[in-house]
Enzyme design. Structure first.
Site, PDB file in Angstrom:
ATOM      1  N   HIS A  48       4.812   0.257  -0.180  1.00 18.78           N
ATOM      2  CA  HIS A  48       5.535  -0.581   0.780  1.00 18.78           C
ATOM      3  C   HIS A  48       4.662  -1.680   1.346  1.00 18.78           C
ATOM      4  CE1 HIS A  48       3.693   2.765   3.009  1.00 18.78           C
ATOM      5  NE2 HIS A  48       3.671   1.989   4.073  1.00 18.78           N
ATOM      6  N   HIS A  65       0.843  -1.196   0.000  1.00 20.43           N
ATOM      7  CA  HIS A  65       0.000   0.000   0.000  1.00 20.43           C
ATOM      8  C   HIS A  65       0.876   1.243   0.000  1.00 20.43           C
ATOM      9  CE1 HIS A  65       1.145  -0.471   4.204  1.00 20.43           C
ATOM     10  NE2 HIS A  65       0.919   0.829   4.351  1.00 20.43           N
ATOM     11  N   ASP A 109       0.824   5.088   2.020  1.00 21.73           N
ATOM     12  CA  ASP A 109       0.128   5.746   3.127  1.00 21.73           C
ATOM     13  C   ASP A 109      -0.616   6.956   2.582  1.00 21.73           C
ATOM     14  OD1 ASP A 109       1.220   3.847   4.786  1.00 21.73           O
ATOM     15  OD2 ASP A 109       2.869   5.122   5.460  1.00 21.73           O
ATOM     16  N   ARG A 118       7.631  -8.064  16.247  1.00 20.07           N
ATOM     17  CA  ARG A 118       8.071  -6.734  15.825  1.00 20.07           C
ATOM     18  C   ARG A 118       6.977  -5.716  16.116  1.00 20.07           C
ATOM     19  NH1 ARG A 118       7.311  -3.830  11.080  1.00 20.07           N
ATOM     20  NH2 ARG A 118       8.928  -2.311  10.630  1.00 20.07           N
TER      21      ARG A 118
END
Ligand code: AKG
Ligand code: FE2
Length: 156
Positions: A91, A32, A34, A101
């Site tokens: 990304h 996607h 942002d 994470r």
């Protein structure tokens, strides 16, 4: 899994990606861009996961540099405001086989403002806007409906 907290002009989001025994069969976050201006990202636990799509090299990992480092990604509204000079970065996030994470992000939404492509300066005489003016709120609604097709919907 993510938590968001909004104020009038900003948002903090925390993402949590549990370790995954079979990381090739799962994505932490699908590809996607942002939606807002800039995304300021902090990755913890020294665990990589973030990848950006580079034209010639394909998916490329952005490893954490240190606990003090921040990553700044260009997002859609800056793409439109800069008339495509600063393209928003496509990304995705992979999961790790053994490590949990966590990432933290800041955005700067101004939902009532109008995004107007910047084309008139001495350096770029004759450059025409590629995108029509769009209100942040309208842009977010369009993106929610049309995802990555959204740029083509506001392009002249
Ligand atoms: O976890 C990351 O590194 C990136 C998160 C992200 O891309 C997002 O929440 O939009
Ligand atoms: Fe993102």
């Amino acid at each position: 899994h993510s938590i968001k907290s909004f104020e009038s002009t900003g948002a903090l989001q925390l993402n949590s990606y549990p370790y995954c025994p079979n990381p090739n069969h799962a994505l932490g976050l699908a590809p996607h861009t942002d939606s807002l201006f800039l995304t300021i990202l902090h990755q913890t636990n020294n665990t990589k996961g973030l990848q950006i799509l580079k034209k010639d090299q394909g998916w490329t990992s952005i490893a954490p540099v240190s606990n003090d480092a921040l990553i700044v990604n260009v997002s859609d509204l800056l793409h439109i405001l800069s008339n495509g000079e600063f393209p928003s970065v496509y990304h995705r996030v992979l999961v790790d086989q053994t490590k949990h994470r966590v990432s933290g992000l800041f955005f700067g939404p101004q939902v009532d403002s109008m995004i107007v492509p910047l084309v008139s300066s001495e350096d770029n005489v004759g450059v025409v806007p590629k995108y029509r003016n769009v209100k942040v709120k309208e842009y977010l609604d369009l993106k929610a409906k049309h995802l990555e097709k959204v740029f083509s919907m506001i392009r002249f």
